[in-house]
Design a protein around this motif. Structure first.
Motif, PDB file in Angstrom:
ATOM      1  N   PRO A 197       0.816  -1.216   0.000  1.00  0.00           N
ATOM      2  CA  PRO A 197       0.000   0.000   0.000  1.00  0.00           C
ATOM      3  C   PRO A 197       0.851   1.269   0.000  1.00  0.00           C
ATOM      4  O   PRO A 197       1.841   1.372   0.737  1.00  0.00           O
ATOM      5  CB  PRO A 197      -0.800  -0.126   1.301  1.00  0.00           C
ATOM      6  CG  PRO A 197      -0.876  -1.593   1.555  1.00  0.00           C
ATOM      7  CD  PRO A 197       0.439  -2.139   1.073  1.00  0.00           C
ATOM      8  N   GLY A 198       0.482   2.202  -0.871  1.00  0.00           N
ATOM      9  CA  GLY A 198       1.189   3.474  -0.958  1.00  0.00           C
ATOM     10  C   GLY A 198       2.294   3.515  -1.974  1.00  0.00           C
ATOM     11  O   GLY A 198       2.761   4.591  -2.353  1.00  0.00           O
ATOM     12  N   ASP A 199       2.771   2.340  -2.447  1.00  0.00           N
ATOM     13  CA  ASP A 199       3.832   2.304  -3.451  1.00  0.00           C
ATOM     14  C   ASP A 199       3.287   2.664  -4.833  1.00  0.00           C
ATOM     15  O   ASP A 199       2.210   2.200  -5.221  1.00  0.00           O
ATOM     16  CB  ASP A 199       4.470   0.915  -3.526  1.00  0.00           C
ATOM     17  CG  ASP A 199       5.576   0.732  -2.506  1.00  0.00           C
ATOM     18  OD1 ASP A 199       5.752   1.628  -1.658  1.00  0.00           O
ATOM     19  OD2 ASP A 199       6.261  -0.302  -2.561  1.00  0.00           O
ATOM     20  N   ALA A 200       4.045   3.469  -5.568  1.00  0.00           N
ATOM     21  CA  ALA A 200       3.640   3.900  -6.911  1.00  0.00           C
ATOM     22  C   ALA A 200       4.308   3.018  -7.950  1.00  0.00           C
ATOM     23  O   ALA A 200       5.520   3.086  -8.149  1.00  0.00           O
ATOM     24  CB  ALA A 200       4.027   5.351  -7.128  1.00  0.00           C
ATOM     25  N   TRP A 201       3.534   2.174  -8.604  1.00  0.00           N
ATOM     26  CA  TRP A 201       4.043   1.348  -9.699  1.00  0.00           C
ATOM     27  C   TRP A 201       3.721   2.045 -11.019  1.00  0.00           C
ATOM     28  O   TRP A 201       2.569   2.362 -11.296  1.00  0.00           O
ATOM     29  CB  TRP A 201       3.435  -0.044  -9.662  1.00  0.00           C
ATOM     30  CG  TRP A 201       4.084  -0.932  -8.651  1.00  0.00           C
ATOM     31  CD1 TRP A 201       3.724  -1.090  -7.334  1.00  0.00           C
ATOM     32  CD2 TRP A 201       5.222  -1.774  -8.860  1.00  0.00           C
ATOM     33  NE1 TRP A 201       4.573  -1.978  -6.705  1.00  0.00           N
ATOM     34  CE2 TRP A 201       5.500  -2.413  -7.634  1.00  0.00           C
ATOM     35  CE3 TRP A 201       6.033  -2.045  -9.962  1.00  0.00           C
ATOM     36  CZ2 TRP A 201       6.563  -3.310  -7.483  1.00  0.00           C
ATOM     37  CZ3 TRP A 201       7.088  -2.937  -9.818  1.00  0.00           C
ATOM     38  CH2 TRP A 201       7.339  -3.559  -8.589  1.00  0.00           C
ATOM     39  N   ILE A 202       4.751   2.269 -11.807  1.00  0.00           N
ATOM     40  CA  ILE A 202       4.607   2.954 -13.089  1.00  0.00           C
ATOM     41  C   ILE A 202       4.975   1.989 -14.206  1.00  0.00           C
ATOM     42  O   ILE A 202       5.959   1.250 -14.113  1.00  0.00           O
ATOM     43  CB  ILE A 202       5.536   4.183 -13.157  1.00  0.00           C
ATOM     44  CG1 ILE A 202       5.163   5.198 -12.073  1.00  0.00           C
ATOM     45  CG2 ILE A 202       5.470   4.833 -14.538  1.00  0.00           C
ATOM     46  CD1 ILE A 202       3.852   5.910 -12.322  1.00  0.00           C
ATOM     47  N   HIS A 203       4.179   2.002 -15.275  1.00  0.00           N
ATOM     48  CA  HIS A 203       4.497   1.147 -16.420  1.00  0.00           C
ATOM     49  C   HIS A 203       4.144   1.841 -17.725  1.00  0.00           C
ATOM     50  O   HIS A 203       3.353   2.799 -17.753  1.00  0.00           O
ATOM     51  CB  HIS A 203       3.761  -0.200 -16.321  1.00  0.00           C
ATOM     52  CG  HIS A 203       2.269  -0.110 -16.389  1.00  0.00           C
ATOM     53  ND1 HIS A 203       1.578  -0.126 -17.575  1.00  0.00           N
ATOM     54  CD2 HIS A 203       1.329   0.002 -15.418  1.00  0.00           C
ATOM     55  CE1 HIS A 203       0.279  -0.040 -17.344  1.00  0.00           C
ATOM     56  NE2 HIS A 203       0.098   0.041 -16.043  1.00  0.00           N
ATOM     57  N   ASP A 204       4.756   1.376 -18.779  1.00  0.00           N
ATOM     58  CA  ASP A 204       4.417   1.815 -20.135  1.00  0.00           C
ATOM     59  C   ASP A 204       2.931   1.542 -20.344  1.00  0.00           C
ATOM     60  O   ASP A 204       2.471   0.406 -20.219  1.00  0.00           O
ATOM     61  CB  ASP A 204       5.278   1.031 -21.125  1.00  0.00           C
ATOM     62  CG  ASP A 204       4.989   1.367 -22.585  1.00  0.00           C
ATOM     63  OD1 ASP A 204       4.036   2.120 -22.858  1.00  0.00           O
ATOM     64  OD2 ASP A 204       5.713   0.855 -23.453  1.00  0.00           O
TER      65      ASP A 204
END
Length: 240
Positions: free
Chosen positions: A199-206
């Motif tokens: 929780p709270g982690d920002a996962w970024i992807h294409d």
């Protein structure tokens, strides 16, 4: 599909989506004009960057690569504030289910929440500099197409089928605690990878990577999602 082809958000653009983003684009036209030449060059370079060695680019590209964890953006108290704001809104207005044409989600846009400005400001401050590091696109060119909260629920929407977003980048951020649900996560087909978030982690992807929302089997799972692109990107898609 070529490296420079654009995709529609979630495959289709509904009348409501087009009207909303045309409105946003009109607002942006009233702001200071942007020199499109550097933006066009940076965007094109990024879209082709997975063909170029990182040593030549000078950065590790996000394009067509493994999703990245940008770390904690919201603390537990801040996430609870967001969840409380969502609960207060949903109690009176309910969830929307038809905002995204091809792959509808049970969601609410964050701009209707009492803490909308806090959410977008934090996302801009933390995500845009990191996106610059992994795309080579200047911070000033980034903007949000859509920021919303998806409400997966055992009695309603449990999952989301395989799809791509069409944005240059996408964010998924788990808001509630894992003890409140079983199952869930985001599955990326290209890498046979299932991400079960902290929780709270920002996962970024294409945004063009095919991915799905893994079904929950118990409880509820609330996820903050953002479609992130460059200024003018959405209108360019609608008119292409």
């Amino acid at each position: 599909m070529s490296d420079t082809d654009d995709l529609d958000l979630f495959g289709d653009v509904s009348t409501a989506e087009q009207a909303e983003h045309d409105k946003l684009q009109a607002q942006r036209r009233n702001q200071a004009p942007v020199d499109r030449s550097p933006l066009d060059y940076q965007r094109r370079r990024y879209l082709q960057s997975h063909h170029v060695p990182p040593t030549e680019l000078g950065f590790e590209t996000l394009r067509n690569r493994h999703p990245l964890n940008f770390g904690q953006i919201f603390s537990a108290p801040e996430r609870q504030q967001i969840l409380d704001s969502v609960s207060a809104y949903v109690e009176h207005q309910g969830w929307t289910t038809q905002r995204h044409g091809a792959f509808p989600t049970r969601d609410i846009p964050t701009n209707v929440l009492s803490i909308a400005h806090t959410i977008t400001s934090r996302l801009e401050q933390t995500l845009f500099p990191r996106l610059h590091e992994h795309t080579g696109i200047d911070i000033k060119y980034w903007t949000f197409r859509d920021v919303f909260i998806v409400g997966y629920h055992e009695a309603h929407q449990r999952s989301l089928n395989m799809h791509s977003d069409g944005s240059l980048a996408s964010l998924t951020l788990l808001l509630n605690e894992p003890c409140e649900f079983d199952g869930g996560g985001t599955f990326f087909e290209k890498f046979a990878l299932r991400i079960e978030q902290v929780p709270g982690d920002a996962w970024i992807h294409d945004g063009r990577l095919d991915h799905s929302g893994v079904a929950i089997t118990r409880g509820k799972r609330l996820v903050l999602v953002a479609f992130i692109d460059t200024i003018g990107g959405y209108t360019d898609i609608l008119r292409s």
